[in-house]
Write an enzyme that holds these catalytic residues in place. Structure first.
Site, PDB file in Angstrom:
ATOM      1  CE1 TYR A 165      -3.864   2.363   0.790  1.00 36.51           C
ATOM      2  CE2 TYR A 165      -2.345   3.322   2.384  1.00 36.51           C
ATOM      3  CZ  TYR A 165      -3.520   3.381   1.662  1.00 36.51           C
ATOM      4  OH  TYR A 165      -4.354   4.476   1.804  1.00 36.51           O
ATOM      5  CE  LYS A 212      -3.515   5.073  -1.461  1.00 39.17           C
ATOM      6  NZ  LYS A 212      -4.594   5.735  -2.233  1.00 39.17           N
TER       7      LYS A 212
END
Length: 253
Positions: free
Chosen positions: A158, A162
């Site tokens: 993740y 990002k």
């Protein structure tokens, strides 16, 4: 201020959580909103909410990892409204998994949705915006994106996605500025969405996380949406290539 009357907005990942909130807030500001996500039924519910408040909206089912579906999303938007002024790249997933247990499939799925999807949507929309010599692209990143002095255990995939979004944002801002297109990112902290459901289910874990937030609470989706509205409006006309953090003071704490 923050008038979006007659502006056409695409919001991805708009069937729930922050995406739904973004769609509602932008519609309230006068925008014509294209509500997009993988569930047509859920998107229609958001469309009905907007119409109930006298706004204008349409739904388009789209898996942002598939170029043909992204191209169709933009095509249908142009067919209905004639242009696209604002893209809110919001679709994403967040799965907590220890790095040593993370599978290649889980890594690829997260990168595909969270990063490749942003690329595909931004590129398809930018091609239309270049014709207009104007546009705004707003990418939803996260405080879990690296270079902030805080690591986020169990979120290697993740965080990588990002961080990539922020890098993509800065590069697109430079390349697209000559065409009158502004590109910015928003980095939310802990926000009350389905993504943090597993944390909310564990009161002790939530308490420990909130210790790191000076404001001592979880943020609300509409608080992020108000920032989206600012970046989508002409009031932010000299801002591009920026990542705006909205985290209750987490990174400052």
């Amino acid at each position: 201020m923050f008038e979006l009357k007659e502006k056409v907005v695409i919001v991805t990942g708009a069937r729930r959580g922050m995406g739904r909130s973004h769609a509602l807030v932008l519609a309230k500001a006068g925008a014509k909103v294209v509500v997009s996500d993988i569930s047509e039924e859920d998107c229609q519910k958001v469309v009905e909410e907007i119409k109930k408040e006298k706004g204008e909206a349409m739904r388009v089912k789209c898996d942002v990892t598939k170029k043909e579906e992204v191209d169709n999303l933009v095509k249908k938007t142009i067919e209905r409204f004639g242009r696209v002024d604002i893209l809110v790249n919001n679709a994403g997933i967040c799965q907590f998994k220890p790095f040593l247990e993370l599978t290649e499939e889980e890594w690829s799925r997260t990168i595909d949705i969270n990063l490749k999807g942003y690329f595909l949507c931004a590129q398809a929309v930018a091609k239309e915006m270049v014709k207009q010599k104007s546009g705004k692209i707003i990418n939803i990143a996260s405080v879990a994106s690296g270079q902030v002095g805080i690591g986020f255990p169990t979120l290697a995939h993740y965080s990588a996605s990002k961080g990539g979004i922020i890098a993509l944002t800065e590069t697109l801002a430079v390349e697209l500025a000559p065409y009158g297109i502004r590109v910015n990112a928003i980095a939310p902290g802990m926000i009350e969405t389905p993504m943090i459901a597993s944390i909310k289910e564990n009161p002790q874990q939530e308490k420990e996380m909130l210790k790191r937030v000076p404001m001592g609470r979880v943020g609300k989706p509409e608080e992020v949406s108000n920032l989206v509205l600012f970046l989508a409006s002409d009031e932010s006309s000299y801002i591009t290539g920026s990542t705006v953090v909205i985290d209750g003071g987490w990174l400052a704490g």
